[in-house]
Write a protein that holds these residues in place. Structure first.
Motif, PDB file in Angstrom:
ATOM      1  N   PRO A 147     -62.044  40.774 -36.735  1.00  9.49           N
ATOM      2  CA  PRO A 147     -62.245  41.056 -38.169  1.00  9.49           C
ATOM      3  C   PRO A 147     -62.620  39.818 -38.977  1.00  9.49           C
ATOM      4  N   ILE A 148     -62.088  38.652 -38.585  1.00  9.79           N
ATOM      5  CA  ILE A 148     -62.439  37.420 -39.300  1.00  9.79           C
ATOM      6  C   ILE A 148     -63.907  37.079 -39.081  1.00  9.79           C
ATOM      7  N   VAL A 149     -64.358  37.199 -37.836  1.00  8.86           N
ATOM      8  CA  VAL A 149     -65.749  36.892 -37.514  1.00  8.86           C
ATOM      9  C   VAL A 149     -66.699  37.785 -38.301  1.00  8.86           C
ATOM     10  N   TYR A 150     -66.435  39.093 -38.271  1.00  9.18           N
ATOM     11  CA  TYR A 150     -67.334  40.020 -38.966  1.00  9.18           C
ATOM     12  C   TYR A 150     -67.153  39.948 -40.480  1.00  9.18           C
ATOM     13  N   GLY A 151     -65.948  39.586 -40.940  1.00  9.14           N
ATOM     14  CA  GLY A 151     -65.749  39.431 -42.376  1.00  9.14           C
ATOM     15  C   GLY A 151     -66.568  38.278 -42.929  1.00  9.14           C
ATOM     16  N   VAL A 152     -66.569  37.139 -42.210  1.00 11.79           N
ATOM     17  CA  VAL A 152     -67.328  35.973 -42.665  1.00 11.79           C
ATOM     18  C   VAL A 152     -68.835  36.222 -42.575  1.00 11.79           C
ATOM     19  N   ILE A 153     -69.282  36.683 -41.406  1.00 11.72           N
ATOM     20  CA  ILE A 153     -70.721  36.903 -41.233  1.00 11.72           C
ATOM     21  C   ILE A 153     -71.216  38.031 -42.129  1.00 11.72           C
ATOM     22  N   GLY A 154     -70.435  39.120 -42.209  1.00  8.28           N
ATOM     23  CA  GLY A 154     -70.842  40.242 -43.057  1.00  8.28           C
ATOM     24  C   GLY A 154     -70.847  39.875 -44.527  1.00  8.28           C
ATOM     25  N   GLY A 155     -69.838  39.134 -44.989  1.00  5.47           N
ATOM     26  CA  GLY A 155     -69.804  38.730 -46.391  1.00  5.47           C
ATOM     27  C   GLY A 155     -70.956  37.824 -46.762  1.00  5.47           C
ATOM     28  N   LEU A 156     -71.237  36.858 -45.907  1.00 11.54           N
ATOM     29  CA  LEU A 156     -72.364  35.967 -46.185  1.00 11.54           C
ATOM     30  C   LEU A 156     -73.693  36.712 -46.150  1.00 11.54           C
ATOM     31  N   THR A 157     -73.822  37.660 -45.235  1.00  5.79           N
ATOM     32  CA  THR A 157     -75.069  38.443 -45.165  1.00  5.79           C
ATOM     33  C   THR A 157     -75.265  39.277 -46.423  1.00  5.79           C
ATOM     34  N   TYR A 158     -74.210  39.910 -46.892  1.00  6.00           N
ATOM     35  CA  TYR A 158     -74.297  40.716 -48.125  1.00  6.00           C
ATOM     36  C   TYR A 158     -74.665  39.831 -49.319  1.00  6.00           C
ATOM     37  N   TYR A 159     -74.051  38.648 -49.397  1.00  4.25           N
ATOM     38  CA  TYR A 159     -74.349  37.749 -50.516  1.00  4.25           C
ATOM     39  C   TYR A 159     -75.787  37.244 -50.447  1.00  4.25           C
ATOM     40  N   SER A 160     -76.282  36.998 -49.248  1.00  2.00           N
ATOM     41  CA  SER A 160     -77.675  36.541 -49.115  1.00  2.00           C
ATOM     42  C   SER A 160     -78.648  37.636 -49.538  1.00  2.00           C
ATOM     43  N   ILE A 161     -78.326  38.895 -49.258  1.00  2.00           N
ATOM     44  CA  ILE A 161     -79.188  40.005 -49.695  1.00  2.00           C
ATOM     45  C   ILE A 161     -79.215  40.079 -51.215  1.00  2.00           C
ATOM     46  N   HIS A 162     -78.048  39.899 -51.844  1.00  2.00           N
ATOM     47  CA  HIS A 162     -77.990  39.909 -53.312  1.00  2.00           C
ATOM     48  C   HIS A 162     -78.820  38.764 -53.902  1.00  2.00           C
ATOM     49  N   LEU A 163     -78.668  37.563 -53.331  1.00  2.00           N
ATOM     50  CA  LEU A 163     -79.433  36.428 -53.842  1.00  2.00           C
ATOM     51  C   LEU A 163     -80.925  36.613 -53.620  1.00  2.00           C
ATOM     52  N   ASN A 164     -81.298  37.180 -52.498  1.00  2.00           N
ATOM     53  CA  ASN A 164     -82.712  37.391 -52.222  1.00  2.00           C
ATOM     54  C   ASN A 164     -83.330  38.397 -53.189  1.00  2.00           C
TER      55      ASN A 164
END
Length: 210
Positions: free
Chosen positions: A82-99
């Protein structure tokens, strides 16, 4: 008189030779001994059970590179998934928002710039951006979102790499003894040593375990 002296000399010489021969045989017998029940085992021999208990670190590394969290599951560290997917998933979601924000301000800057053709090359201007917005402010905001997005992309790559490194390193460390008692264990016990042409003699065996 001379005959008596010669006889005594020969007798002494014969006695010396017999004593030396007996000492040599005794020394040879004492040097040749074999411990009872002695078995040789290679120091670095890895049993099949040990290989089964601890997975191959290279295999774990490949699993983590194929699917994040797979290596942690192999290492019996499911709580890390859950930590691995929480970090990668959170960063991916934030990058989509910034893009998305970057695309909106890029379109607004292009559409409101009088020097660029009015063809909506990057899409229409979003409704939340005023038509009277300052072009320099739009340019700076666009660049800010782009830089933040690129930085998040770097963090996503680092998180993906750390996921694989964590699984690989832990697979190497699983065979290490991490118990509370890491002190030396010294044992002394009597053993019987069998010697050639002589009876077994008692001795003391010293065993040190780390």
């Amino acid at each position: 008189m001379q005959f008596l002296i010669r006889s005594i000399s020969i007798t002494l010489l014969f006695g010396v030779l017999m004593t030396a021969n007996g000492s040599a045989q005794s020394f040879s017998s004492s040097k040749s001994f074999v411990p009872v029940n002695y078995q040789f085992k290679p120091a670095f021999e890895i049993s099949d059970s040990l290989q089964t208990e601890f997975p191959d670190p290279k295999k774990v590394l490949r699993q983590s590179l194929i699917l994040p969290g797979w290596g942690q599951v192999t290492n019996n560290q499911i709580w890390k998934v859950p930590i691995v997917y929480g970090v990668i998933g959170g960063l991916t979601y934030y990058s989509i928002h910034l893009n998305k924000r970057y695309g909106d301000y890029r379109a607004a800057y292009y559409n409101l710039n009088p020097q660029s053709p009015d063809d909506n090359k990057f899409g229409p201007t979003p409704g939340y951006i005023s038509e009277d917005a300052n072009l320099e402010a739009l340019r700076q905001t666009r660049n800010n979102f782009r830089n933040r997005r690129d930085l998040v992309f770097v963090f996503i790559g680092l998180s993906y790499a750390l996921n694989a490194i964590d699984a690989y390193v832990f697979a190497h460390l699983r065979s290490f003894d991490v118990s509370d008692d890491l002190s030396m264990n010294i044992q002394m016990k009597p053993v019987i040593i069998a010697a050639r042409k002589s009876s077994p003699s008692p001795s003391i065996s010293l065993s040190i375990n780390f």
